[in-house]
Design a protein around this motif. Structure first.
Motif, PDB file in Angstrom:
ATOM      1  N   SER A  37       0.840  -1.196   0.000  1.00  0.00           N
ATOM      2  CA  SER A  37       0.000   0.000   0.000  1.00  0.00           C
ATOM      3  C   SER A  37       0.882   1.255   0.000  1.00  0.00           C
ATOM      4  O   SER A  37       2.048   1.204   0.382  1.00  0.00           O
ATOM      5  N   PRO A  38       0.339   2.396  -0.421  1.00  0.00           N
ATOM      6  CA  PRO A  38       1.126   3.626  -0.437  1.00  0.00           C
ATOM      7  C   PRO A  38       1.560   4.048   0.967  1.00  0.00           C
ATOM      8  O   PRO A  38       0.835   3.857   1.936  1.00  0.00           O
ATOM      9  N   VAL A  39       2.733   4.624   1.057  1.00  0.00           N
ATOM     10  CA  VAL A  39       3.280   5.058   2.335  1.00  0.00           C
ATOM     11  C   VAL A  39       2.959   6.535   2.520  1.00  0.00           C
ATOM     12  O   VAL A  39       3.130   7.340   1.605  1.00  0.00           O
TER      13      VAL A  39
END
Length: 136
Positions: A37-39
Motif C-alpha cells: 500500500s502507499p506510504v
C-alpha cells in the motif's frame, strides 16, 4: 504416446528443470500479507513557509529597545525602511514603524540619523540589496 512423454521429459526438459507456475488470485491470503500500500509521507516539493526574522525568532519590538529598532532605520537620513527592504511581514512592519515613532517621541532614538555606537551592529538585512527592488 507414452514414448513421446518419455522422450520429451528425458531430452527436452529433464525433471530437475521443470518449472511450475504458481498463480495467486486477488483473494489469496498470501497475496494479502505483502503490504504494497502507499506510504504516508510529507510532500517533498512543498516550499517552506517564509517567515520574517521577527516572527521566526518570536521577537516583539518595543519602543524601549532602540538598538533593535535602529536596524530598521537608515543611518544617514533617519528614514524607516519599507517591507520590500526589511522582509518583515505586514503586522511586524506596522508594529516596528509605530514603535520607532514612539521611541523618537520619547527621545530614545534620534529623528534624522542613527546613533554612531549602533553602526557596527550585525545587519538583519541588506538595504543595498532589497528583497524586491520596489514597493509593488
Amino acid at each position: 504416446m507414452a514414448l513421446l512423454k518419455t522422450l520429451v521429459s528425458r531430452y527436452i526438459l529433464p525433471t530437475t528443470y521443470r518449472a511450475t507456475a504458481i498463480r495467486y488470485s486477488s483473494t489469496d491470503p498470501k497475496l494479502a500479507e505483502s503490504d504494497d500500500s502507499p506510504v504516508e509521507m510529507e510532500n517533498p516539493y512543498k516550499k517552506e513557509v517564509r517567515q520574517c526574522i521577527l516572527c521566526k525568532l518570536n521577537i516583539t519590538p518595543d519602543y524601549k529597545n532602540h538598538r533593535l529598532l535602529s536596524q530598521f532605520q537608515s543611518p544617514y537620513t533617519g528614514r524607516i525602511y519599507g517591507r520590500h527592504i526589511t522582509g518583515l511581514c505586514k503586522a511586524k512592519q506596522d508594529l516596528v514603524e509605530s514603535e520607532i515613532r514612539k521611541a523618537q517621541n520619547c527621545a530614545y532614538m534620534p529623528y534624522y540619523y542613527k546613533d554612531k555606537s549602533f553602526l557596527k551592529d550585525p545587519k538583519l538585512f541588506d538595504p543595498e540589496n532589497p528583497i524586491r527592488s520596489h514597493r509593488f
